[in-house]
Design an enzyme around this catalytic site. Structure first.
Site, PDB file in Angstrom:
ATOM      1  N   ARG A 296       7.500 -57.218 -62.735  1.00 46.64           N
ATOM      2  CA  ARG A 296       6.828 -55.920 -62.811  1.00 46.64           C
ATOM      3  C   ARG A 296       5.429 -56.056 -63.319  1.00 46.64           C
ATOM      4  O   ARG A 296       5.115 -56.750 -63.803  1.00 46.64           O
ATOM      5  CB  ARG A 296       7.624 -55.446 -64.230  1.00 46.64           C
ATOM      6  CG  ARG A 296       7.420 -54.233 -65.007  1.00 46.64           C
ATOM      7  CD  ARG A 296       8.414 -53.734 -65.978  1.00 46.64           C
ATOM      8  NE  ARG A 296       8.010 -53.980 -67.149  1.00 46.64           N
ATOM      9  CZ  ARG A 296       8.148 -53.621 -68.217  1.00 46.64           C
ATOM     10  NH1 ARG A 296       8.848 -52.378 -68.308  1.00 46.64           N
ATOM     11  NH2 ARG A 296       7.841 -53.971 -69.309  1.00 46.64           N
TER      12      ARG A 296
ATOM     13  N   ASP B 201      11.371 -64.332 -72.716  1.00 43.67           N
ATOM     14  CA  ASP B 201      10.821 -64.813 -73.670  1.00 43.67           C
ATOM     15  C   ASP B 201      11.650 -65.351 -74.584  1.00 43.67           C
ATOM     16  O   ASP B 201      11.673 -66.362 -75.087  1.00 43.67           O
ATOM     17  CB  ASP B 201       9.549 -64.014 -74.067  1.00 43.67           C
ATOM     18  CG  ASP B 201       8.448 -64.098 -73.394  1.00 43.67           C
ATOM     19  OD1 ASP B 201       8.429 -64.370 -72.324  1.00 43.67           O
ATOM     20  OD2 ASP B 201       7.648 -63.242 -73.954  1.00 43.67           O
TER      21      ASP B 201
END
Ligand code: URA
Length: 213
Positions: free
Chosen positions: A103, A206
């Site tokens: 993205r 993450d």
């Protein structure tokens, strides 16, 4: 398109710990695994089966086996990879294909950077794994990619969804004749100005695998 929010206390319980910013990566991965298995149970309600005759120690009877061609599971890299083990525990004979989507953080548009999938997906049921249905751009592009190759039944499993992404997916896929279902653990409030789901759980990649600069 159909959206199925799995409203179950065990799902919400696990999701609550997953959301908590104090949850470390090993616990986050473990909980994702458990949560995906619960979502996969709902998501595979329409998995295709064929009848088979078997004999129990007591009597002959009819049962079912997974139909051929086998379902294809497609985790969207990177974060979808964290959902693969949980899904495969439920459907160990499924085949696995990979789709790398990235993205652009400024335009929030998705593009494909890698794929490892059969060229011909005719007659295949596909299960797409993508933890966060945020803007909907990534998932819409991934689903279109699979349908263009012939997939005729798509179920996406997302840990969390945003109303904006769900609406965009509905709009962008309105012309598809293939049934599309999204199975999710929760429909959150909204997206923030950075395209993050609120309250959400932060950056799923993450939190699964650590921050990559
Ligand atoms: N991707 C994430 O990892 N988290 C969000 O909230 C939105 C997109």
């Amino acid at each position: 398109m159909r959206t199925h929010v799995v409203d179950h206390p065990l799902v919400t319980h696990k999701l609550t710990t997953l959301r908590d910013e104090r949850t470390d990566s090993p616990t986050f991965r473990h909980l994702t695994d458990e949560l995906v298995a619960l979502l996969a149970y709902e998501a595979t309600r329409d998995v295709r089966v064929t009848p088979v005759e078997i004999t129990t120690p007591v009597a002959p009877t009819t049962g079912v086996r997974l139909a051929s061609p086998k379902p294809l599971v497609v985790p969207i890299l990177r974060a979808g990879l964290g959902m693969l083990d949980g899904f495969m525990r439920l459907l160990p004979t499924a085949e696995v294909g990979f789709l790398g989507m990235v993205r652009n953080e400024e335009t929030l548009e998705a593009s494909t950077y890698a794929n490892r999938l059969p060229d011909d997906l005719s007659g295949r049921q596909c299960y797409v794994l993508d933890p966060m249905l945020a803007t909907g751009g990534t998932l819409a592009a991934a689903i279109r990619f699979l349908v263009d190759r012939g997939a005729d039944h798509i179920t996406a499993i997302c840990l969390l969804s945003a109303p904006e992404g769900t609406a965009r997916l509905e709009q962008e896929l309105a012309d598809l004749e293939v049934p599309v279902t999204v199975v999710t653990a929760a429909m959150d409030e909204r997206l923030n100005e950075h395209g993050y789901i609120v309250p959400g759980l932060g950056d799923a990649g993450d939190r699964l695998y650590g921050v990559v600069d």
